[in-house]
Design a protein around this motif. Structure first.
Motif, PDB file in Angstrom:
ATOM      1  N   ARG A  27      51.764  50.637  24.435  1.00  0.00           N
ATOM      2  CA  ARG A  27      52.515  50.388  25.666  1.00  0.00           C
ATOM      3  C   ARG A  27      53.777  51.259  25.639  1.00  0.00           C
ATOM      4  O   ARG A  27      54.249  51.646  24.578  1.00  0.00           O
ATOM      5  N   ASP A  28      54.323  51.521  26.831  1.00  0.00           N
ATOM      6  CA  ASP A  28      55.539  52.344  26.921  1.00  0.00           C
ATOM      7  C   ASP A  28      56.663  51.773  26.060  1.00  0.00           C
ATOM      8  O   ASP A  28      57.402  52.502  25.407  1.00  0.00           O
ATOM      9  N   GLN A  29      56.771  50.446  26.082  1.00  0.00           N
ATOM     10  CA  GLN A  29      57.851  49.796  25.325  1.00  0.00           C
ATOM     11  C   GLN A  29      57.773  50.136  23.843  1.00  0.00           C
ATOM     12  O   GLN A  29      58.770  50.362  23.184  1.00  0.00           O
ATOM     13  N   PHE A  30      56.538  50.150  23.335  1.00  0.00           N
ATOM     14  CA  PHE A  30      56.334  50.428  21.912  1.00  0.00           C
ATOM     15  C   PHE A  30      56.793  51.849  21.577  1.00  0.00           C
ATOM     16  O   PHE A  30      57.517  52.066  20.596  1.00  0.00           O
ATOM     17  N   ILE A  31      56.397  52.802  22.423  1.00  0.00           N
ATOM     18  CA  ILE A  31      56.743  54.204  22.157  1.00  0.00           C
ATOM     19  C   ILE A  31      58.248  54.406  22.316  1.00  0.00           C
ATOM     20  O   ILE A  31      58.898  55.028  21.477  1.00  0.00           O
ATOM     21  N   ALA A  32      58.802  53.848  23.393  1.00  0.00           N
ATOM     22  CA  ALA A  32      60.241  54.007  23.633  1.00  0.00           C
ATOM     23  C   ALA A  32      61.036  53.411  22.480  1.00  0.00           C
ATOM     24  O   ALA A  32      62.022  53.983  22.021  1.00  0.00           O
ATOM     25  N   ARG A  33      60.563  52.265  21.982  1.00  0.00           N
ATOM     26  CA  ARG A  33      61.303  51.569  20.931  1.00  0.00           C
ATOM     27  C   ARG A  33      61.481  52.443  19.688  1.00  0.00           C
ATOM     28  O   ARG A  33      62.537  52.436  19.057  1.00  0.00           O
ATOM     29  N   ALA A  34      60.430  53.217  19.370  1.00  0.00           N
ATOM     30  CA  ALA A  34      60.504  54.071  18.187  1.00  0.00           C
ATOM     31  C   ALA A  34      61.692  55.030  18.300  1.00  0.00           C
ATOM     32  O   ALA A  34      62.414  55.265  17.328  1.00  0.00           O
ATOM     33  N   PHE A  35      61.906  55.576  19.508  1.00  0.00           N
ATOM     34  CA  PHE A  35      62.998  56.533  19.693  1.00  0.00           C
ATOM     35  C   PHE A  35      64.327  55.813  19.879  1.00  0.00           C
ATOM     36  O   PHE A  35      65.348  56.217  19.339  1.00  0.00           O
ATOM     37  N   VAL A  36      64.304  54.757  20.681  1.00  0.00           N
ATOM     38  CA  VAL A  36      65.534  54.034  20.998  1.00  0.00           C
ATOM     39  C   VAL A  36      66.178  53.490  19.721  1.00  0.00           C
ATOM     40  O   VAL A  36      67.390  53.599  19.507  1.00  0.00           O
ATOM     41  N   ARG A  37      65.352  52.945  18.835  1.00  0.00           N
ATOM     42  CA  ARG A  37      65.841  52.396  17.576  1.00  0.00           C
ATOM     43  C   ARG A  37      66.611  53.445  16.791  1.00  0.00           C
ATOM     44  O   ARG A  37      67.720  53.223  16.340  1.00  0.00           O
ATOM     45  N   ARG A  38      65.997  54.624  16.674  1.00  0.00           N
ATOM     46  CA  ARG A  38      66.624  55.683  15.891  1.00  0.00           C
ATOM     47  C   ARG A  38      67.965  56.095  16.447  1.00  0.00           C
ATOM     48  O   ARG A  38      68.956  56.192  15.728  1.00  0.00           O
ATOM     49  N   PHE A  39      67.973  56.379  17.767  1.00  0.00           N
ATOM     50  CA  PHE A  39      69.207  56.920  18.325  1.00  0.00           C
ATOM     51  C   PHE A  39      70.293  55.860  18.383  1.00  0.00           C
ATOM     52  O   PHE A  39      71.469  56.167  18.227  1.00  0.00           O
ATOM     53  N   THR A  40      69.913  54.606  18.593  1.00  0.00           N
ATOM     54  CA  THR A  40      70.907  53.544  18.610  1.00  0.00           C
ATOM     55  C   THR A  40      71.537  53.404  17.224  1.00  0.00           C
ATOM     56  O   THR A  40      72.766  53.313  17.088  1.00  0.00           O
ATOM     57  N   LEU A  41      70.686  53.439  16.199  1.00  0.00           N
ATOM     58  CA  LEU A  41      71.210  53.311  14.831  1.00  0.00           C
ATOM     59  C   LEU A  41      72.112  54.479  14.476  1.00  0.00           C
ATOM     60  O   LEU A  41      73.185  54.299  13.891  1.00  0.00           O
ATOM     61  N   ARG A  42      71.674  55.701  14.864  1.00  0.00           N
ATOM     62  CA  ARG A  42      72.493  56.874  14.555  1.00  0.00           C
ATOM     63  C   ARG A  42      73.840  56.788  15.240  1.00  0.00           C
ATOM     64  O   ARG A  42      74.871  57.089  14.644  1.00  0.00           O
ATOM     65  N   ALA A  43      73.836  56.393  16.521  1.00  0.00           N
ATOM     66  CA  ALA A  43      75.100  56.299  17.258  1.00  0.00           C
ATOM     67  C   ALA A  43      75.986  55.227  16.631  1.00  0.00           C
ATOM     68  O   ALA A  43      77.202  55.411  16.506  1.00  0.00           O
ATOM     69  N   LEU A  44      75.379  54.127  16.213  1.00  0.00           N
ATOM     70  CA  LEU A  44      76.159  53.029  15.629  1.00  0.00           C
ATOM     71  C   LEU A  44      76.796  53.474  14.312  1.00  0.00           C
ATOM     72  O   LEU A  44      78.007  53.333  14.119  1.00  0.00           O
ATOM     73  N   VAL A  45      75.976  54.059  13.442  1.00  0.00           N
ATOM     74  CA  VAL A  45      76.492  54.472  12.133  1.00  0.00           C
ATOM     75  C   VAL A  45      77.519  55.595  12.302  1.00  0.00           C
ATOM     76  O   VAL A  45      78.618  55.549  11.738  1.00  0.00           O
ATOM     77  N   GLY A  46      77.170  56.598  13.140  1.00  0.00           N
ATOM     78  CA  GLY A  46      78.081  57.726  13.352  1.00  0.00           C
ATOM     79  C   GLY A  46      79.409  57.275  13.917  1.00  0.00           C
ATOM     80  O   GLY A  46      80.480  57.663  13.420  1.00  0.00           O
TER      81      GLY A  46
END
Lengths: 223, 293
Positions: free
Chosen positions: B209-228
């Protein structure tokens, strides 16, 4: 399960085919043949919703293709196992995880014993941890078949599954498909390998559909 | 094969992206660092504006220019008027020593004060209610013709306006930083989505599903922005804390920083950056997915 009614396909540069009516019922076995570019791959893509027909109707498990939302399409694809012409794997994941990918995206965990059994059935147990680019053509085709059936789909669609493999391997893949068909699954194989079709006729009551002059015909006994 | 949490599995289906991941991290850190300073600027100028407003509004000065003979009489008259004016908490004529101290910075300590025709200054401290400046001016003109009331409004207003404007610019900078962060993450996410077009098509074909695919990317960029942004905020706070301490006479430059509860405000930067990244990546991913059946 899959029904095409008076379907026409037009990519903009003229009509590819028209007036195609086809019904894939449980337990049926079809071959789809015809010259290159006659629309075999296009017809398969219509059957799993990657393309929408220019005219006519496609019903997939009771739903009209045009009325399906994106999540409906995703759910429908979990019931259709597709062996793609180019196999399309995720090259950074080992073979076992690639084969289990349909389970992963459905949010389900793979049962280790079942996965091992499936890999043994297609003869890929020793390659379970290999990456897809390290596999041979025949190994990739068998892996694609394993991935297509891991969700226990109702329909199996295969696009030139024996395209890159030798005759011995072709027969092995065919035997695997016939075994699946005996388990009640509908099978549709697009191929231009007439020898494969002849070999299949001795094992299963297969019907042969042929593209000729932009129409889909049921081929006679001349094969 | 081991059992794996769906969220982790979603992360694994997209190949790791070493270099661009670090770029996103570094950019988020830089933006957070700048955001800390923009926030400090806004808060410091905000404090400055309200301090000037408060302190200056509660004081006024009467300047008496009169011939030497009349000075004492007019001063007495002015004090009498002031003491009878509502809103004046206290009024006091400055002594010669105080005048000397005020003028010292300009004329040096050896100024022969007595020989100069200096005006007499009277300092007024207003009560909370404030004075009616116009009424007092008229009253003073009648009682002591040489007296001029200066309620500081004339030079206070531009200063307060300047401080308020600086504060506004600080807020605009914060908004620009947020927009730039979003733009930067959208660009990075689009690059990642484009680079993984094949992966996305395969996932879609096997029933994701779109949600599954989006989540893979969203998770990464959210974590990077948070840590950065957490790293950037920590560095920014460290830099502000290491600034030389501002004394009471310090101007706005040495007063740059936070005071009291304001130190908590920068801690909102990392969650906000993560929120921006989440929304930006999600929008980019879902837009891209619409092009794939």
């Amino acid at each position: 399960m899959i029904e095409l009614q008076s379907v026409a396909m037009n990519y903009g540069g003229g009509e590819l085919f028209a007036d195609v009516t086809l019904k894939l019922a449980p337990g049926s076995f079809h071959f789809l043949t015809g010259p290159s570019g006659s629309g075999k791959t296009t017809l398969l893509k219509l059957c799993y919703g990657e393309l929408v027909p220019s005219a006519g109707q496609v019903h997939l498990f009771g739903q009209e293709l045009r009325q399906m939302r994106r999540d409906d399409t995703a759910r429908m694809r979990r019931r259709v196992g597709v062996v793609h012409q180019d196999c399309s794997f995720l090259d950074h994941l080992p073979l076992a995880e690639n084969v289990a990918l349909p389970l992963t995206v459905a949010g389900r965990a793979a049962d280790a014993a079942e996965l091992a059994e499936l890999l043994a059935w297609v003869g890929l147990a020793p390659q379970a941890q290999a990456l897809p680019p390290q596999l041979s053509g025949g190994e990739r085709q068998r892996a694609a078949l394993a991935r297509a059936i891991i969700m226990s789909p109702d329909v199996i669609l295969a696009d030139e599954p024996t395209g890159n493999v030798d005759w011995e391997m072709s027969l092995r893949l065919l035997t695997l498909m016939v075994e699946l068909n005996r388990m009640g699954k509908a099978v549709l194989i697009a191929t231009h390998d007439l020898n494969l079709i002849r070999a299949a006729k001795s094992q299963v009551a297969a019907r042969v559909l042929r593209f000729k002059g932009r129409r889909l015909q049921l081929a006679g006994a001349d094969l | 094969m081991t059992r794996r949490q769906p969220a982790l599995a979603a992360g694994r289906v997209v190949p790791p992206s070493g270099f661009t991941a670090r770029l996103t991290l570094v950019s988020a850190a830089a933006m957070a660092f700048l955001a800390v300073f923009a926030l400090a600027l806004s808060m410091a100028t905000g404090r400055l504006a309200s301090r000037w407003n408060d302190e200056l509004a509660r004081s006024a000065t009467v300047r008496i220019s009169a011939p030497a003979g009349q000075m004492a009489a007019q001063t007495a008259a002015v004090l009498e008027v002031l003491n009878a004016t509502p809103g004046v908490a206290s009024a006091r004529a400055l002594s010669a020593e105080e005048m000397q101290a005020l003028l010292g910075p300009w004329f040096g300590p050896d100024l022969p004060l007595a020989s100069l025709p200096l005006p007499q200054l009277v300092e007024i401290v207003e009560s909370a209610a404030g004075i009616d400046a116009e009424g007092l001016r008229l009253h003073l003109a009648a009682e002591a013709p040489g007296a001029v009331l200066d309620d500081h409004a004339r030079w206070r207003r531009p200063l307060v306006e300047a401080a308020a404007r600086l504060r506004f610019l600080g807020m605009v900078s914060l908004a620009l930083i947020a927009v730039t962060t979003a733009a930067m993450i959208v660009l990075a996410a689009q690059a990642a989505l484009a680079a993984n077009g094949q992966v996305i098509r395969v996932l879609r074909l096997v029933g994701a599903r779109d949600q599954f695919i989006a989540r893979a990317f969203v998770r990464r960029f959210t974590l990077r922005a948070l840590v950065g942004s957490a790293l950037g905020t920590a560095a920014g706070l460290g830099a502000i804390a290491a600034l030389p301490a501002a004394d009471s006479a310090g101007g706005f430059l040495t007063g740059l920083g936070f005071s009291g509860a304001q130190w908590l405000a920068p801690f909102a930067i990392p969650p906000l950056a993560a929120l921006v990244a989440w929304a930006a990546t999600r929008a980019a991913a879902l837009t891209m997915l619409r092009g794939i059946r």
